[in-house]
Scaffold this motif. Structure first.
Motif, mmCIF file in Angstrom:
data_model
loop_
_atom_site.group_PDB
_atom_site.id
_atom_site.type_symbol
_atom_site.label_atom_id
_atom_site.label_comp_id
_atom_site.label_asym_id
_atom_site.label_seq_id
_atom_site.Cartn_x
_atom_site.Cartn_y
_atom_site.Cartn_z
ATOM 1 N N LYS A 4 8.602 -29.341 4.195
ATOM 2 C CA LYS A 4 7.615 -29.080 3.140
ATOM 3 C C LYS A 4 6.432 -28.293 3.700
ATOM 4 N N GLN A 5 5.996 -28.678 4.894
ATOM 5 C CA GLN A 5 4.894 -27.954 5.530
ATOM 6 C C GLN A 5 5.306 -26.516 5.839
ATOM 7 N N VAL A 6 6.531 -26.357 6.340
ATOM 8 C CA VAL A 6 7.030 -25.018 6.655
ATOM 9 C C VAL A 6 7.144 -24.179 5.386
ATOM 10 N N ASN A 7 7.650 -24.793 4.329
ATOM 11 C CA ASN A 7 7.792 -24.076 3.058
ATOM 12 C C ASN A 7 6.429 -23.668 2.502
ATOM 13 N N LEU A 8 5.435 -24.528 2.672
ATOM 14 C CA LEU A 8 4.087 -24.207 2.211
ATOM 15 C C LEU A 8 3.523 -23.003 2.968
ATOM 16 N N LEU A 9 3.758 -22.962 4.270
ATOM 17 C CA LEU A 9 3.305 -21.815 5.062
ATOM 18 C C LEU A 9 3.999 -20.534 4.608
ATOM 19 N N SER A 10 5.281 -20.652 4.280
ATOM 20 C CA SER A 10 6.018 -19.487 3.788
ATOM 21 C C SER A 10 5.449 -19.001 2.458
ATOM 22 N N ILE A 11 5.117 -19.935 1.586
ATOM 23 C CA ILE A 11 4.522 -19.575 0.294
ATOM 24 C C ILE A 11 3.186 -18.863 0.502
ATOM 25 N N GLU A 12 2.405 -19.334 1.459
ATOM 26 C CA GLU A 12 1.107 -18.707 1.737
ATOM 27 C C GLU A 12 1.280 -17.282 2.256
ATOM 28 N N ILE A 13 2.325 -17.050 3.038
ATOM 29 C CA ILE A 13 2.606 -15.678 3.480
ATOM 30 C C ILE A 13 2.973 -14.812 2.276
ATOM 31 N N GLY A 14 3.741 -15.389 1.351
ATOM 32 C CA GLY A 14 4.073 -14.667 0.123
ATOM 33 C C GLY A 14 2.846 -14.343 -0.704
ATOM 34 N N GLU A 15 1.899 -15.264 -0.748
ATOM 35 C CA GLU A 15 0.650 -15.017 -1.475
ATOM 36 C C GLU A 15 -0.156 -13.909 -0.801
ATOM 37 N N THR A 16 -0.113 -13.875 0.522
ATOM 38 C CA THR A 16 -0.783 -12.790 1.251
ATOM 39 C C THR A 16 -0.158 -11.449 0.896
ATOM 40 N N LEU A 17 1.158 -11.430 0.784
ATOM 41 C CA LEU A 17 1.863 -10.201 0.407
ATOM 42 C C LEU A 17 1.405 -9.720 -0.967
ATOM 43 N N ILE A 18 1.290 -10.639 -1.910
ATOM 44 C CA ILE A 18 0.842 -10.277 -3.262
ATOM 45 C C ILE A 18 -0.589 -9.744 -3.223
ATOM 46 N N TYR A 19 -1.450 -10.422 -2.475
ATOM 47 C CA TYR A 19 -2.852 -10.003 -2.380
ATOM 48 C C TYR A 19 -2.969 -8.607 -1.766
ATOM 49 N N GLU A 20 -2.238 -8.378 -0.675
ATOM 50 C CA GLU A 20 -2.302 -7.075 -0.013
ATOM 51 C C GLU A 20 -1.782 -5.977 -0.930
ATOM 52 N N ALA A 21 -0.735 -6.273 -1.697
ATOM 53 C CA ALA A 21 -0.197 -5.283 -2.634
ATOM 54 C C ALA A 21 -1.210 -4.957 -3.723
ATOM 55 N N GLU A 22 -1.913 -5.971 -4.207
ATOM 56 C CA GLU A 22 -2.934 -5.749 -5.236
ATOM 57 C C GLU A 22 -4.096 -4.928 -4.689
ATOM 58 N N GLU A 23 -4.499 -5.203 -3.453
ATOM 59 C CA GLU A 23 -5.581 -4.436 -2.836
ATOM 60 C C GLU A 23 -5.182 -2.972 -2.671
ATOM 61 N N TYR A 24 -3.948 -2.755 -2.273
ATOM 62 C CA TYR A 24 -3.468 -1.385 -2.099
ATOM 63 C C TYR A 24 -3.438 -0.648 -3.437
ATOM 64 N N GLU A 25 -2.968 -1.329 -4.471
ATOM 65 C CA GLU A 25 -2.913 -0.719 -5.799
ATOM 66 C C GLU A 25 -4.314 -0.412 -6.317
ATOM 67 N N LYS A 26 -5.261 -1.294 -6.013
ATOM 68 C CA LYS A 26 -6.631 -1.114 -6.484
ATOM 69 C C LYS A 26 -7.272 0.123 -5.847
ATOM 70 N N ILE A 27 -7.065 0.287 -4.548
ATOM 71 C CA ILE A 27 -7.700 1.398 -3.840
ATOM 72 C C ILE A 27 -7.028 2.731 -4.163
ATOM 73 N N THR A 28 -5.718 2.702 -4.371
ATOM 74 C CA THR A 28 -5.000 3.956 -4.639
ATOM 75 C C THR A 28 -4.950 4.297 -6.124
ATOM 76 N N ARG A 29 -5.557 3.482 -6.958
ATOM 77 C CA ARG A 29 -5.473 3.673 -8.409
ATOM 78 C C ARG A 29 -5.965 5.050 -8.836
ATOM 79 N N PHE A 30 -7.030 5.528 -8.210
ATOM 80 C CA PHE A 30 -7.636 6.792 -8.633
ATOM 81 C C PHE A 30 -7.032 7.999 -7.929
ATOM 82 N N ARG A 31 -6.011 7.751 -7.123
ATOM 83 C CA ARG A 31 -5.367 8.867 -6.431
ATOM 84 C C ARG A 31 -3.986 9.151 -6.984
ATOM 85 N N SER A 32 -3.596 8.387 -8.017
ATOM 86 C CA SER A 32 -2.271 8.590 -8.605
ATOM 87 C C SER A 32 -2.325 9.646 -9.701
#
Length: 205
Positions: free
Chosen positions: A177-205
């Protein structure tokens, strides 16, 4: 260019604040000029002083814009690889965990060992990719791999003993359960990083 309501609002607020600040400075300078005139002190030009302040402010804004633009360019150039590395780490761990759950359910300890081996042989690769994302993702990845290594060490040479199989299942169930929670947190980091990238590149598309 896409319309960003939040950015427009921020620009309007900053413009209004700048105008109000300029008005306040002008009023203060006029008041100071009146005080100096009353005491017959000369040798200073309030308009020149105001011009110097405005010029310095414009220079500061220009430097800040240059730094921000450089940061955005670096972010845009480096972030795709960072996102890919984070995605690879998350998918590898997530798939391994799904396999562990299944192997435990069907009590296939040979397949469980294969699952451990397949993930652990990529330890250096996954750690390197995790480190390129962030220190926190690296820490979570190394912690997850530590548990897999621990489970694998327990399994090695003991898969034919029913009692030890039961102990292994209890060990994994206590920690997964602890390992799975850490994996979920890495997945949340992936989502956050993707959103940040989309936010910064929004005006360059």
């Amino acid at each position: 260019m896409k319309f960003d309501e939040d950015r427009v609002k921020k620009w309007l607020i900053n413009s209004i604040l700048f105008i109000l600040l300029a008005i306040c400075i002008m009023l203060m300078l006029l008041l100071l000029d009146l005080v100096l005139a009353r005491y017959k002190l000369s040798g200073w030009d309030p308009l020149a002083f105001l011009g110097a302040i405005i010029g310095g402010f414009i220079t500061l804004v220009g430097v800040r814009m240059t730094i921000n633009n450089q940061y955005k360019m670096d972010f845009i150039n480096k972030h795709p690889l960072k996102l890919k590395n984070c995605e690879d780490v998350f998918k590898s761990i997530d798939e391994a965990l799904e396999s562990v759950y299944y192997d435990l359910e069907v009590k296939d300890f040979y397949r469980l060992g294969v699952t451990f081996t397949n993930l652990l042989r990529r330890t250096d690769e996954l750690n390197t990719k995790a480190a390129s994302v962030s220190p926190l993702v690296y820490y979570k990845t190394t912690t997850i791999l530590y548990h897999f290594e621990k489970w694998n060490s327990f399994l090695m040479g003991k898969s034919e003993k029913v009692l030890l199989q039961r102990e292994l299942v209890e060990l994994i169930n206590a920690e997964i359960k602890q390992v799975n929670l850490l994996s979920i947190e890495i997945g949340e980091t992936l989502i956050y990083e993707a959103e940040e990238y989309e936010k910064i590149t929004r005006f360059r598309s």
